[in-house]
Write a protein that holds these residues in place. Structure first.
Motif, PDB file in Angstrom:
ATOM      1  N   ALA A  59     -34.713 -10.809  28.558  1.00 50.42           N
ATOM      2  CA  ALA A  59     -34.449 -12.245  28.711  1.00 50.42           C
ATOM      3  C   ALA A  59     -32.965 -12.531  28.620  1.00 50.42           C
ATOM      4  O   ALA A  59     -32.198 -11.802  27.986  1.00 50.42           O
ATOM      5  CB  ALA A  59     -35.196 -13.041  27.646  1.00 50.42           C
ATOM      6  N   LYS A  60     -32.549 -13.622  29.266  1.00 48.51           N
ATOM      7  CA  LYS A  60     -31.234 -14.212  29.057  1.00 48.51           C
ATOM      8  C   LYS A  60     -31.360 -15.199  27.893  1.00 48.51           C
ATOM      9  O   LYS A  60     -32.458 -15.666  27.572  1.00 48.51           O
ATOM     10  CB  LYS A  60     -30.770 -14.945  30.311  1.00 48.51           C
ATOM     11  N   GLN A  77     -27.772 -11.491  26.892  1.00 48.45           N
ATOM     12  CA  GLN A  77     -29.021 -10.894  27.343  1.00 48.45           C
ATOM     13  C   GLN A  77     -29.586 -10.042  26.228  1.00 48.45           C
ATOM     14  O   GLN A  77     -28.835  -9.387  25.482  1.00 48.45           O
ATOM     15  CB  GLN A  77     -28.787 -10.030  28.586  1.00 48.45           C
ATOM     16  N   ARG A 234     -40.070 -20.435  24.007  1.00 49.73           N
ATOM     17  CA  ARG A 234     -38.789 -20.339  24.698  1.00 49.73           C
ATOM     18  C   ARG A 234     -37.626 -20.723  23.780  1.00 49.73           C
ATOM     19  O   ARG A 234     -36.491 -20.295  23.991  1.00 49.73           O
ATOM     20  CB  ARG A 234     -38.778 -21.234  25.948  1.00 49.73           C
ATOM     21  N   SER A 253     -34.225 -17.800  28.608  1.00 56.97           N
ATOM     22  CA  SER A 253     -34.470 -18.094  30.017  1.00 56.97           C
ATOM     23  C   SER A 253     -34.677 -16.766  30.747  1.00 56.97           C
ATOM     24  O   SER A 253     -34.339 -15.689  30.227  1.00 56.97           O
ATOM     25  CB  SER A 253     -33.310 -18.875  30.631  1.00 56.97           C
ATOM     26  N   LYS A 254     -35.229 -16.835  31.955  1.00 53.64           N
ATOM     27  CA  LYS A 254     -35.456 -15.646  32.791  1.00 53.64           C
ATOM     28  C   LYS A 254     -36.146 -14.533  31.995  1.00 53.64           C
ATOM     29  O   LYS A 254     -35.685 -13.395  31.943  1.00 53.64           O
ATOM     30  CB  LYS A 254     -34.140 -15.150  33.386  1.00 53.64           C
TER      31      LYS A 254
END
Length: 278
Positions: A59-60, A77, A234, A253-254
């Protein structure tokens, strides 16, 4: 229309409060039912069944670090190979990597690209330096929002706190078969876990070290999203209460799980090895 206009605001407020109170009573009654017979065993079964199942995590993140009322912002990251290693890259606002961290079951490695230095140590040094009592299992669980994997769970008491399930214990020790030879002492904590009655995800937890009354970690998990048909928080907020309080706001995110990952950690030859963290 005129009849509605004649209704006093106090009556509307009273009706609203009555409806809210009734709803709360109904919710409490519903979520208390499973605890009558099964108690903490039922909650732990549900907690484990609804944890994030993964072999790798990527994940970022955006991170706010608050110390002495001063906020420092990072981007970065994070990569995790379950029960094996945690790799984190930190970047300031411009996006150029400033530091890299690699955590394994028995070591902690850190590269500071700003000062051109690197550090290699173990948990004994880290815990002495931070005056704390952590290991890999604790760090991985906190970052992911899962429960501790290698700690006893037979001493918990189940209850309903407000509208949430609550698991609490006055002592939680690491299972002996997972205590490593070089560990100074098994980890023992006072712990509270609050679970959602809808999906049994951890919404909040607190860890307090026995014999260190002034040190406590609170974690809050929110803004759950679906990742590979599983719920994941999240946003995570950490609040470390010690001699100096520290706050961390983590926004992922991501997010992706179970992808093949690499964990690069090569130290340039010109970098200086340091034996102490400043």
């Amino acid at each position: 229309m005129n009849k509605w206009l004649k209704i006093r605001p106090s009556i509307i407020i009273a009706v609203a409060l009555l409806l809210i109170f009734s709803a709360c009573k109904t919710t409490r009654k519903i979520i208390k039912e499973p605890l009558k017979d099964a108690g903490s065993e039922y909650l732990f079964d549900q907690l484990k069944a609804n944890e994030l199942k993964f072999e790798s995590f990527n994940a970022k993140f955006n991170l706010d670090y608050i110390f002495d009322k001063k906020k420092t912002e990072f981007k970065g990251q994070i990569r995790i190979q379950k029960d094996s290693m945690i790799w984190i890259s930190f970047s300031p606002a411009l996006g150029i990597e400033a530091a890299r961290l690699l955590i394994t079951n028995d070591s902690v490695k850190f590269i500071n690209r700003i000062n051109k230095t690197f550090f290699e140590g173990d948990y004994n040094y880290l815990n002495e330096y931070l005056d704390t009592n952590v290991d890999y299992d604790i760090l991985q669980a906190l970052i992911i929002g899962n429960d501790l994997s290698h700690y006893e769970d037979g001493k918990f008491r189940a209850s309903v706190d407000n509208k949430f399930y609550k698991l609490s214990t006055a002592s939680r020790a690491k299972l002996k078969k997972f205590v490593r030879k070089n560990e100074l002492e098994p980890k023992v904590f006072i712990q509270n876990i609050w679970l959602s009655p809808d999906n049994f995800k951890i919404l909040q937890l607190s860890l307090k070290e026995i014999r260190k009354e002034n040190k406590k970690l609170d974690a809050t998990y929110s803004r759950f999203i679906e990742i590979s048909s599983q719920l994941f928080p999240r946003v995570i907020d950490f609040d470390l209460q010690a001699d100096n309080n520290i706050g961390v706001h983590l926004d992922y995110s991501k997010i992706a799980i179970n992808e093949e990952l690499n964990f690069p950690f090569s130290v340039p030859s010109k970098y200086q090895l340091i034996t102490k963290l400043d």
